[in-house]
Structure formats: structure tokens, C-alpha cells
Design a protein around this motif. Structure first.
Motif, PDB file in Angstrom:
ATOM      1  N   MET A  49      44.129  26.471  15.564  1.00 51.51           N
ATOM      2  CA  MET A  49      44.755  26.367  14.357  1.00 51.51           C
ATOM      3  C   MET A  49      44.107  26.732  13.260  1.00 51.51           C
ATOM      4  O   MET A  49      44.720  27.428  12.458  1.00 51.51           O
ATOM      5  CB  MET A  49      45.559  24.984  14.370  1.00 51.51           C
ATOM      6  N   SER A  50      42.814  26.609  13.211  1.00 50.49           N
ATOM      7  CA  SER A  50      42.007  26.831  11.954  1.00 50.49           C
ATOM      8  C   SER A  50      41.966  28.289  11.926  1.00 50.49           C
ATOM      9  O   SER A  50      41.827  28.926  10.822  1.00 50.49           O
ATOM     10  CB  SER A  50      40.774  26.394  12.102  1.00 50.49           C
ATOM     11  N   LEU A  51      42.155  29.259  13.134  1.00 45.48           N
ATOM     12  CA  LEU A  51      41.996  30.608  12.875  1.00 45.48           C
ATOM     13  C   LEU A  51      43.392  31.017  12.091  1.00 45.48           C
ATOM     14  O   LEU A  51      43.422  31.999  11.003  1.00 45.48           O
ATOM     15  CB  LEU A  51      41.686  31.405  14.145  1.00 45.48           C
ATOM     16  N   ILE A  52      44.384  30.455  12.429  1.00 46.60           N
ATOM     17  CA  ILE A  52      45.678  30.674  11.629  1.00 46.60           C
ATOM     18  C   ILE A  52      45.448  30.572  10.205  1.00 46.60           C
ATOM     19  O   ILE A  52      45.896  31.243   9.417  1.00 46.60           O
ATOM     20  CB  ILE A  52      46.766  30.306  12.634  1.00 46.60           C
TER      21      ILE A  52
ATOM     22  N   ALA B 120      48.654  28.277   3.133  1.00 45.41           N
ATOM     23  CA  ALA B 120      47.327  28.019   3.841  1.00 45.41           C
ATOM     24  C   ALA B 120      47.154  26.366   2.984  1.00 45.41           C
ATOM     25  O   ALA B 120      46.836  25.580   3.661  1.00 45.41           O
ATOM     26  CB  ALA B 120      46.211  28.700   3.633  1.00 45.41           C
ATOM     27  N   THR B 121      47.101  26.394   1.696  1.00 41.08           N
ATOM     28  CA  THR B 121      46.724  25.139   1.056  1.00 41.08           C
ATOM     29  C   THR B 121      47.784  24.218   1.375  1.00 41.08           C
ATOM     30  O   THR B 121      47.253  23.219   1.650  1.00 41.08           O
ATOM     31  CB  THR B 121      46.728  25.693  -0.439  1.00 41.08           C
ATOM     32  N   PHE B 122      48.911  24.368   1.262  1.00 43.83           N
ATOM     33  CA  PHE B 122      50.177  23.475   1.765  1.00 43.83           C
ATOM     34  C   PHE B 122      50.163  22.915   3.142  1.00 43.83           C
ATOM     35  O   PHE B 122      49.978  21.771   3.237  1.00 43.83           O
ATOM     36  CB  PHE B 122      51.743  24.277   1.539  1.00 43.83           C
ATOM     37  N   LEU B 123      49.749  23.771   4.182  1.00 45.25           N
ATOM     38  CA  LEU B 123      49.456  23.174   5.452  1.00 45.25           C
ATOM     39  C   LEU B 123      47.762  22.436   5.591  1.00 45.25           C
ATOM     40  O   LEU B 123      48.252  21.422   6.489  1.00 45.25           O
ATOM     41  CB  LEU B 123      49.324  24.522   6.440  1.00 45.25           C
ATOM     42  N   GLN B 124      47.072  22.644   4.767  1.00 44.45           N
ATOM     43  CA  GLN B 124      45.951  21.794   4.788  1.00 44.45           C
ATOM     44  C   GLN B 124      46.146  20.481   3.854  1.00 44.45           C
ATOM     45  O   GLN B 124      45.660  19.412   4.476  1.00 44.45           O
ATOM     46  CB  GLN B 124      44.852  22.653   4.041  1.00 44.45           C
TER      47      GLN B 124
ATOM     48  N   MET C  26      42.953  32.950  -3.183  1.00 44.77           N
ATOM     49  CA  MET C  26      42.381  33.108  -1.915  1.00 44.77           C
ATOM     50  C   MET C  26      41.172  32.602  -1.565  1.00 44.77           C
ATOM     51  O   MET C  26      40.788  31.593  -0.692  1.00 44.77           O
ATOM     52  CB  MET C  26      41.993  34.782  -1.518  1.00 44.77           C
ATOM     53  N   VAL C  27      40.193  32.587  -2.557  1.00 43.38           N
ATOM     54  CA  VAL C  27      38.858  31.822  -2.497  1.00 43.38           C
ATOM     55  C   VAL C  27      39.164  30.326  -2.436  1.00 43.38           C
ATOM     56  O   VAL C  27      38.428  29.414  -1.732  1.00 43.38           O
ATOM     57  CB  VAL C  27      38.069  32.211  -3.659  1.00 43.38           C
TER      58      VAL C  27
ATOM     59  N   LEU D 144      39.248  25.399   0.823  1.00 41.52           N
ATOM     60  CA  LEU D 144      39.990  24.128   1.364  1.00 41.52           C
ATOM     61  C   LEU D 144      39.914  24.099   2.919  1.00 41.52           C
ATOM     62  O   LEU D 144      40.054  23.224   3.371  1.00 41.52           O
ATOM     63  CB  LEU D 144      41.472  23.954   0.679  1.00 41.52           C
ATOM     64  N   VAL D 145      40.319  25.108   3.421  1.00 38.92           N
ATOM     65  CA  VAL D 145      40.287  25.527   5.022  1.00 38.92           C
ATOM     66  C   VAL D 145      39.073  25.156   5.553  1.00 38.92           C
ATOM     67  O   VAL D 145      39.021  24.500   6.571  1.00 38.92           O
ATOM     68  CB  VAL D 145      41.115  26.797   5.341  1.00 38.92           C
ATOM     69  N   LEU D 146      37.939  25.596   5.112  1.00 42.06           N
ATOM     70  CA  LEU D 146      36.651  25.379   5.599  1.00 42.06           C
ATOM     71  C   LEU D 146      36.076  24.312   5.450  1.00 42.06           C
ATOM     72  O   LEU D 146      35.007  24.002   5.875  1.00 42.06           O
ATOM     73  CB  LEU D 146      35.976  26.817   5.439  1.00 42.06           C
ATOM     74  N   LYS D 147      36.363  23.752   4.267  1.00 38.39           N
ATOM     75  CA  LYS D 147      35.868  22.455   3.662  1.00 38.39           C
ATOM     76  C   LYS D 147      35.957  21.334   4.971  1.00 38.39           C
ATOM     77  O   LYS D 147      35.301  20.588   5.212  1.00 38.39           O
ATOM     78  CB  LYS D 147      36.392  22.007   2.520  1.00 38.39           C
ATOM     79  N   LYS D 148      37.205  21.358   5.414  1.00 31.40           N
ATOM     80  CA  LYS D 148      37.555  20.147   6.544  1.00 31.40           C
ATOM     81  C   LYS D 148      37.309  20.650   7.762  1.00 31.40           C
ATOM     82  O   LYS D 148      37.330  21.732   8.528  1.00 31.40           O
ATOM     83  CB  LYS D 148      38.883  19.876   6.146  1.00 31.40           C
TER      84      LYS D 148
END
Length: 52
Positions: A1-4, A16-20, A42-43, A48-52
Motif C-alpha cells: 500500500m505504501s508504494l501506491i 495521498a495526503t487524504f489517505l494518510q 508533491m513534496v 507525509l507518506v514517508l514520515k509514517k
């Protein structure tokens, strides 16, 4: 899921932010950053995605 989520963060940062984090302050900040320019949104989404 993280790759998506990483792929979404590159092409559709608000999704992506909403999903996170959901409908929080980070989501609205990402919407604003994406409207100001695609790269800041994008940054932020990648951060946010890579932080968790």
C-alpha cells in the motif's frame, strides 16, 4: 500500500495526503500548496507518506 501512496503523492498529492491523514489540517495545507504550485504539494505529500 505504501508504494501506491508514494505514486499518488507524486501524481495526485491531495489524494495521498487524504489517505494518510484524513480531513485534517495537513490535508487542507496540501490543497493550498498544490494550488500554489504542483511541486510544493508533491513534496509535502511525499513527506507525509514517508514520515509514517
Amino acid at each position: 500500500m505504501s508504494l501506491i501512496k508514494i505514486i499518488l503523492a507524486i501524481f495526485l498529492p491531495p489524494v495521498a495526503t487524504f489517505l494518510q491523514v484524513g480531513l485534517g489540517a495537513h490535508f487542507w495545507l496540501n490543497i493550498l500548496l498544490t494550488l500554489l504550485g504542483g511541486v510544493p504539494g508533491m513534496v509535502h505529500a511525499l513527506w507525509l507518506v514517508l514520515k509514517k
